[in-house]
Write a protein that holds these residues in place. Structure first.
Motif, PDB file in Angstrom:
ATOM      1  N   PRO A 861       0.819  -1.216   0.000  1.00  0.00           N
ATOM      2  CA  PRO A 861       0.000   0.000   0.000  1.00  0.00           C
ATOM      3  C   PRO A 861       0.853   1.266   0.000  1.00  0.00           C
ATOM      4  CG  PRO A 861      -0.833  -1.577   1.599  1.00  0.00           C
ATOM      5  CD  PRO A 861       0.483  -2.103   1.129  1.00  0.00           C
ATOM      6  N   LEU A 862       0.339   2.292  -0.657  1.00  0.00           N
ATOM      7  CA  LEU A 862       0.987   3.605  -0.660  1.00  0.00           C
ATOM      8  C   LEU A 862       0.275   4.500   0.356  1.00  0.00           C
ATOM      9  CD1 LEU A 862       2.939   5.735  -1.890  1.00  0.00           C
ATOM     10  CD2 LEU A 862       1.068   6.322  -3.455  1.00  0.00           C
ATOM     11  N   LEU A 863       1.049   5.096   1.245  1.00  0.00           N
ATOM     12  CA  LEU A 863       0.495   6.010   2.241  1.00  0.00           C
ATOM     13  C   LEU A 863       0.741   7.449   1.799  1.00  0.00           C
ATOM     14  CD1 LEU A 863       1.761   4.365   5.570  1.00  0.00           C
ATOM     15  CD2 LEU A 863      -0.249   3.776   4.195  1.00  0.00           C
ATOM     16  N   THR A 864      -0.317   8.248   1.802  1.00  0.00           N
ATOM     17  CA  THR A 864      -0.183   9.688   1.604  1.00  0.00           C
ATOM     18  C   THR A 864      -0.861  10.382   2.782  1.00  0.00           C
ATOM     19  OG1 THR A 864      -2.213   9.814   0.279  1.00  0.00           O
ATOM     20  CG2 THR A 864      -0.132   9.510  -0.908  1.00  0.00           C
ATOM     21  N   PHE A 865      -0.466  11.614   3.049  1.00  0.00           N
ATOM     22  CA  PHE A 865      -0.891  12.301   4.263  1.00  0.00           C
ATOM     23  C   PHE A 865      -1.441  13.686   3.938  1.00  0.00           C
ATOM     24  CE2 PHE A 865       2.509   9.355   5.123  1.00  0.00           C
ATOM     25  CZ  PHE A 865       2.084   8.672   6.258  1.00  0.00           C
ATOM     26  N   THR A 866      -2.453  14.079   4.679  1.00  0.00           N
ATOM     27  CA  THR A 866      -2.947  15.460   4.614  1.00  0.00           C
ATOM     28  C   THR A 866      -2.986  16.014   6.030  1.00  0.00           C
ATOM     29  OG1 THR A 866      -5.243  14.680   4.741  1.00  0.00           O
ATOM     30  CG2 THR A 866      -4.333  15.064   2.540  1.00  0.00           C
ATOM     31  N   ASP A 867      -2.709  17.297   6.136  1.00  0.00           N
ATOM     32  CA  ASP A 867      -2.635  17.945   7.450  1.00  0.00           C
ATOM     33  C   ASP A 867      -4.001  18.506   7.835  1.00  0.00           C
ATOM     34  OD1 ASP A 867      -1.517  18.794   9.764  1.00  0.00           O
ATOM     35  OD2 ASP A 867      -0.459  20.518   8.901  1.00  0.00           O
ATOM     36  N   GLY A 868      -4.292  18.480   9.132  1.00  0.00           N
ATOM     37  CA  GLY A 868      -5.507  19.099   9.639  1.00  0.00           C
ATOM     38  C   GLY A 868      -6.737  18.247   9.444  1.00  0.00           C
ATOM     39  N   ASP A 869      -7.907  18.903   9.557  1.00  0.00           N
ATOM     40  CA  ASP A 869      -9.191  18.208   9.436  1.00  0.00           C
ATOM     41  C   ASP A 869      -9.482  17.858   7.988  1.00  0.00           C
ATOM     42  OD1 ASP A 869     -10.088  18.221  12.171  1.00  0.00           O
ATOM     43  OD2 ASP A 869     -10.372  20.398  11.967  1.00  0.00           O
ATOM     44  N   LEU A 870     -10.158  16.761   7.803  1.00  0.00           N
ATOM     45  CA  LEU A 870     -10.611  16.376   6.473  1.00  0.00           C
ATOM     46  C   LEU A 870     -11.793  17.245   6.055  1.00  0.00           C
ATOM     47  CD1 LEU A 870     -10.486  12.517   6.960  1.00  0.00           C
ATOM     48  CD2 LEU A 870      -9.079  13.806   5.355  1.00  0.00           C
ATOM     49  N   HIS A 871     -11.916  17.485   4.759  1.00  0.00           N
ATOM     50  CA  HIS A 871     -13.081  18.197   4.246  1.00  0.00           C
ATOM     51  C   HIS A 871     -14.320  17.363   4.512  1.00  0.00           C
ATOM     52  CE1 HIS A 871     -15.878  20.058   1.424  1.00  0.00           C
ATOM     53  NE2 HIS A 871     -15.055  21.118   1.408  1.00  0.00           N
ATOM     54  N   PRO A 872     -15.401  17.972   5.005  1.00  0.00           N
ATOM     55  CA  PRO A 872     -16.590  17.189   5.381  1.00  0.00           C
ATOM     56  C   PRO A 872     -17.201  16.412   4.230  1.00  0.00           C
ATOM     57  CG  PRO A 872     -17.050  19.559   5.400  1.00  0.00           C
ATOM     58  CD  PRO A 872     -15.572  19.414   5.290  1.00  0.00           C
ATOM     59  N   ASP A 873     -16.995  16.870   2.994  1.00  0.00           N
ATOM     60  CA  ASP A 873     -17.574  16.178   1.843  1.00  0.00           C
ATOM     61  C   ASP A 873     -16.609  15.196   1.191  1.00  0.00           C
ATOM     62  OD1 ASP A 873     -19.944  17.586   2.154  1.00  0.00           O
ATOM     63  OD2 ASP A 873     -19.221  19.254   0.907  1.00  0.00           O
ATOM     64  N   ALA A 874     -15.413  15.057   1.748  1.00  0.00           N
ATOM     65  CA  ALA A 874     -14.409  14.175   1.139  1.00  0.00           C
ATOM     66  C   ALA A 874     -14.863  12.717   1.226  1.00  0.00           C
ATOM     67  CB  ALA A 874     -13.069  14.347   1.836  1.00  0.00           C
ATOM     68  N   LYS A 875     -14.600  11.989   0.165  1.00  0.00           N
ATOM     69  CA  LYS A 875     -14.911  10.558   0.135  1.00  0.00           C
ATOM     70  C   LYS A 875     -13.750   9.825   0.785  1.00  0.00           C
ATOM     71  CE  LYS A 875     -16.488   6.969  -3.075  1.00  0.00           C
ATOM     72  NZ  LYS A 875     -16.797   6.661  -4.500  1.00  0.00           N
ATOM     73  N   LEU A 876     -14.030   9.080   1.830  1.00  0.00           N
ATOM     74  CA  LEU A 876     -12.963   8.485   2.633  1.00  0.00           C
ATOM     75  C   LEU A 876     -12.620   7.058   2.228  1.00  0.00           C
ATOM     76  CD1 LEU A 876     -13.910   9.798   6.193  1.00  0.00           C
ATOM     77  CD2 LEU A 876     -12.507  10.859   4.409  1.00  0.00           C
TER      78      LEU A 876
END
Length: 994
Positions: A861-876
């Motif tokens: 698996p490839l791991l990528t990272f985002t900082d802070g809170d996720l956007h409420p409409d983001a598909k997880l």
């Protein structure tokens, strides 16, 4: 490639065409129009004389895609102080000389170089070269981006690099650019899986130059230097049958007949008035050589390679003398000579062997290991440059993810919110890395650095594409961060952020569970999955070895550990929040545990030594004795009464058959949490290990860290780990071939010829590309590796794997420097870290576990990272498949082919005898495969995607003492349903709509 376009003029046919385009099968042309008049291929061969000995002269150059110089330096002719070589001048000169005599022939191999040269030619020169190709005067053989190594390459990367090279030739020259012959004249031993792949790519034959000196001698005596290689025990013959020829002089000309500017042989001096006139002598010597060669081959046709490394920069030297040689030798026919000399190519020579309609010796094993003398086994390169080998394997995984997201993300993936990304740069870098002096580790240090730099550059381009693709699929344009040094706990975002998310992309066609270890400075965290459910996580103190190996590249004091699950061909997103900062309470215990276990496995330790003592599978109630330790072989410096051969980048030659034990005991620390249990072991200042068992794992992980290898004692060292068990293996063990089929190995034994063993250790080493195992009637221990390594079973019940090499002498095979790796970060010597996974199973069901496990190690698996809170409409969470693929099926390739179509490869990943459950045919429906792609049309291709499957016609060959086999094509229940038989790979061009 024959033109598959249909010319339609009636309205009814147009309606039918539209119907098939949207509802069924439609084939697409893969190259330029090939119905123009051509005389290439077998039709271009010069006539031979059936009542004579026909000598096929093959003008060629062998152009390494990096070795002593980088690929750029070789192309441009730079750094000629290292080696005089300039590929662009070779191609310039050869084209010029071919135009001067229509009888002349030339073959070219490495598409990486030809592609560069072609791009820089004007339209007039391109037209000229097209004519030479159409007339068969310039012929491509092999045709991959490079001539790949066969021991240390993974089959998926080999298929990719062959596809890239052959596609360029197909697109540029059509049917006349398609090679008929595979040509591996320089790799240092030959893998059965390579032969299988070449057969499935449509090649009629395969020629190589190197095989063990004892094997060659015996084959010469029996006239079996040309044979039929049955390269699979699962595929129905002749699907993986490949005619194979061993060249008489490696890939060099006969002694005395080299006429390149790099040669010292005298030219043909044919003025009878000159004192040094030598035509009679040349003809006599040539006829003697031809006669001697004909005595060890089977037909009245023999082949001579007229060229060598980077030759023909001044092609006039070669061709002027070859013209004379042909003229004067053939003139002897008027005086009764029965020798006929002609310009030829490997395919023309192969055609004559096929016309002979003989039966041929059958071979079912491989050509490893390779030795060119009694103490000169080329088995060191199986393990040379272990860091580069790991980086190449990781880069392959990253490339497959990049390819998949280019398809799944659509056009926005290459030009989206994060800019312009591309997969081509990475594809070319990976293709070059397959070269037999690249991932093999047999290049100079500055060339190895260049290969790594190319891979890093390719990954930078792919990162943009991956970010764009994930943005499309998730609906979030938040910036993504990549942490390429997680194996040494370096990730600036996780080390400093109080809240971040982890996107886990799984490139496999089935769901995976994967451990995540992130460098952090907090002491308590909350982790939740895509559904918002809390995930068990633990914070562990960073080990002192990780502190040491990362140097100043990170500042985390802890690691956050949790297990993730990712859907097939898709991603799942996990949220991480800091709960508590401050110092971590002591969680390590400076003692050796009695045992560590989960609900699947249990391992015990000897309390006196700190070493492993037993291994148990709790599900099957199996237990074996098992100890594991580290040793080093003292590398020969060449000062030896038996031989002056030292160990080097190519050759493994220990001074003794008994390795030095690094330590009989290990200092230990014990960590026990609900997520993972770890026993940290220290054997010496330069060898340490973590024995690791995750809560839900059916495998035991051994994470080893080795280096810098000390050389203050002036001794080169070749470090192994050896696993000794109670399994009664009878000196037999098993290794994979390029990551696919498994071959049996037996100590001091070769299946098809009698071995006189002269190196009891090096002569028993074999390449391990992804896994090896030992077994008896009750137990099987499998070891899965994270890179290509050399290994053996020297003792009953043991497996040893070479991890690292540091040598003080060159082995006199051309690289001209010792394998003594250092870097700016490790000036005192390279430190290498890696993983081995151990599983214990019943032999009848072991493959059901280790086949998928090996794929997980290759395509992680490839791991990528985002900082802070996720956007409420983001598909997880997202999966590109409607459902997971069956356990026997592996999604090998999903990559963009053109704007409307994608290339798909599905493979059956089990051999026919491996599994009662999974070694059966499996049917997959292509229309019901993807969740976000609508499949509009499908056409099947050969393995290398340069021929339509139903148009692929190959020469048929008959093995001795056997009826000629007849291949039955794989079928399906409908045009959309495809059936895969054991070990079968099927390749499709899909017309799709997002």
């Amino acid at each position: 490639m024959a033109d598959r376009c249909v010319q339609l003029c009636a309205p009814l046919l147009l309606i039918l065409l539209s119907f098939f385009f949207f509802t069924g099968v439609l084939t697409f042309p893969l190259g330029p129009d090939s119905h123009r008049r051509t005389t290439c291929g077998y039709e271009s061969c010069h006539a031979t004389k059936p009542d004579m000995l026909n000598v096929h002269l093959v003008p060629h150059t062998h152009d390494d895609v990096g070795w002593l110089k980088t690929v750029d330096q070789y192309y441009y002719g730079d750094r000629n102080d290292i080696q005089h070589a300039g590929v662009q001048y070779i191609l310039d000169s050869v084209v010029d000389q071919l135009l001067k005599n229509p009888d002349r022939r030339f073959i070219y191999v490495e598409t990486a170089f030809f592609y560069r040269w072609w791009k820089r030619q004007d339209s007039s020169m391109k037209q000229t070269v097209q004519q030479l190709v159409n007339e068969g005067r310039l012929e491509f053989v092999n045709g991959g981006w490079c001539m790949s190594d066969e021991a240390t390459t993974h089959y998926s990367a080999v298929i990719d690099q062959m596809t890239m090279g052959l596609r360029f030739l197909n697109d540029t020259f059509g049917v006349c650019g398609r090679p008929r012959v595979a040509w591996h004249i320089d790799p240092f031993g030959h893998a059965r899986e390579h032969a299988s792949m070449f057969a499935q790519m449509g090649y009629d034959g395969f020629f190589f130059g190197r095989l063990d000196y004892q094997d060659r001698y015996q084959r010469m005596m029996q006239k079996e230097q040309e044979l039929l290689w049955r390269a699979s025990d699962s595929l129905t013959p002749p699907m993986a049958d490949l005619f194979t020829g061993i060249l008489p002089n490696g890939y060099n000309p006969p002694d005395g007949f080299c006429w390149d500017q790099s040669c010292s042989d005298p030219p043909i001096r044919d003025d009878p008035d000159l004192e040094d006139y030598n035509v009679d002598d040349v003809v006599k010597r040539f006829l003697n050589i031809a006669s001697a060669q004909s005595m060890v081959y089977k037909t009245n046709h023999i082949i001579m390679t007229m060229g060598s490394d980077f030759q023909y920069e001044n092609a006039n030297l070669w061709y002027k003398n070859l013209d004379k040689l042909i003229h004067y030798v053939n003139a002897q026919q008027d005086l009764g000579s029965r020798v006929n000399v002609l310009y030829s190519t490997p395919s023309c020579y192969l055609q004559e062997l096929h016309r002979a309609n003989l039966t041929w010796a059958l071979k079912t094993d491989d050509f490893f290991p390779y030795a060119d003398d009694a103490h000169d086994f080329w088995t060191g390169y199986f393990s040379s440059r272990p860091a580069l080998k790991r980086y190449e394997r990781l880069s392959n995984s990253n490339l497959q993810t990049c390819n998949q997201l280019e398809v799944l993300g659509g056009p926005t993936s290459t030009n989206g919110p994060f800019g312009k990304g591309d997969s081509q740069t990475m594809k070319k870098a990976m293709a070059v890395a397959q070269h037999h002096d690249a991932v093999s580790g047999t290049e100079k240090q500055h060339v190895a650095n260049d290969y790594a730099r190319r891979l890093a550059t390719g990954w930078q381009h792919c990162q943009v594409l991956v970010s764009n693709g994930l943005a499309v699929l998730s609906g979030s344009t938040a910036q993504r961060f990549y942490c390429d040094y997680l194996n040494i706990s370096v990730c600036p975002l996780t080390e400093s952020s109080k809240k971040f998310s982890v996107n886990v992309y799984n490139p496999l066609g089935r769901p995976v569970t994967w451990p995540v270890r992130l460098p952090v400075n907090g002491t308590a965290y909350a982790v939740s999955d895509a559904a918002g459910t809390s995930v068990d996580c633990q914070v562990l103190p960073l080990s002192k070895d990780t502190h040491n190996v990362r140097r100043s590249r990170g500042f985390a004091v802890n690691e956050l550990v949790f297990e993730v699950q990712a859907p097939p061909l898709g991603f799942s997103t996990y949220s991480v929040s800091l709960l508590q900062d401050g110092p971590l309470a002591a969680s390590t215990q400076p003692r050796t545990p009695t045992a560590i276990q989960n609900k699947f496995l249990k391992v015990t330790f000897d309390p006196d030594t700190g070493l492993l003592s037993s291994f148990s599978n709790l599900e099957t109630t199996q237990t074996i004795k098992l100890t594991q330790n580290f040793y080093w072989y003292n590398a020969s410096d060449g000062n030896n009464s038996e031989s002056i051969q030292p160990s080097g980048a190519y050759i493994f030659r220990p001074n003794s058959s008994t390795p030095f034990l690094i330590s009989s005991t290990a200092k230990t620390e014990f960590i026990q949490t609900s997520v993972v249990q770890e026993v940290r072991q220290w054997f010496s200042p330069w060898v340490s290990q973590v024995v690791r068992l995750y809560a839900h794992s059916r495998t035991l992980e051994l994470e080893w860290t080795v280096g810098p290898l000390p050389i203050h004692d002036d001794l080169g060292k070749e470090v192994i780990t050896r696993i000794d068990t109670s399994i009664e293996s009878s000196e037999i063990f098993y290794t994979d071939s390029n990551g696919r089929e498994v071959l049996q190995r037996k100590k001091d034994f070769r299946p098809t010829w009698h071995l006189k063993q002269s190196e009891p250790i090096a002569g028993n080493y074999y390449p391990i590309n992804s896994r090896a195992y030992i077994k008896d009637d009750v137990d099987q221990l499998t070891v899965v590796t994270d890179r290509s390594q050399g290994g053996s079973s020297i003792h009953n019940g043991s497996l040893e794997i070479m991890l690292h090499r540091r040598l003080l002498y060159d082995d006199v095979r051309g690289v001209a420097e010792p394998l003594n790796e250092t870097s700016a970060i490790f000036p005192e010597g390279l430190v290498v870290r890696g993983r081995l996974l151990l599983s214990l199973d019943r032999p009848a069901s072991a493959a059901d576990k280790h086949r998928p496990l090996a794929q997980e190690m290759v395509l992680q698996p490839l791991l990528t990272f985002t900082d802070g809170d996720l956007h409420p409409d983001a598909k997880l969470e997202f999966s590109g498949l409607q459902a997971a693929l069956p356990p026997a099926v592996h999604l090998l390739t999903l990559t963009q082919w053109d704007a409307q179509s994608v290339l798909l490869r599905l493979e059956h990943q089990f051999q026919s005898w491996e599994s009662d459950v999974n070694s059966k045919p499996v049917t997959v429906n292509l229309q019901k495969l993807f969740s976000s792609l609508e499949v509009l049309g499908v056409s099947e291709l050969n393995l290398s995607a340069n021929q339509w499957k139903d148009e692929m016609k190959r020469f048929e060959w008959t093995p001795q003492n056997e009826v000629k086999p007849q291949l039955k094509a794989s079928g399906g229940r409908s045009v959309w349903e495809v059936t895969l038989k054991p070990m079968e790979i099927r390749t499709f061009l899909l017309r799709v709509r997002l």
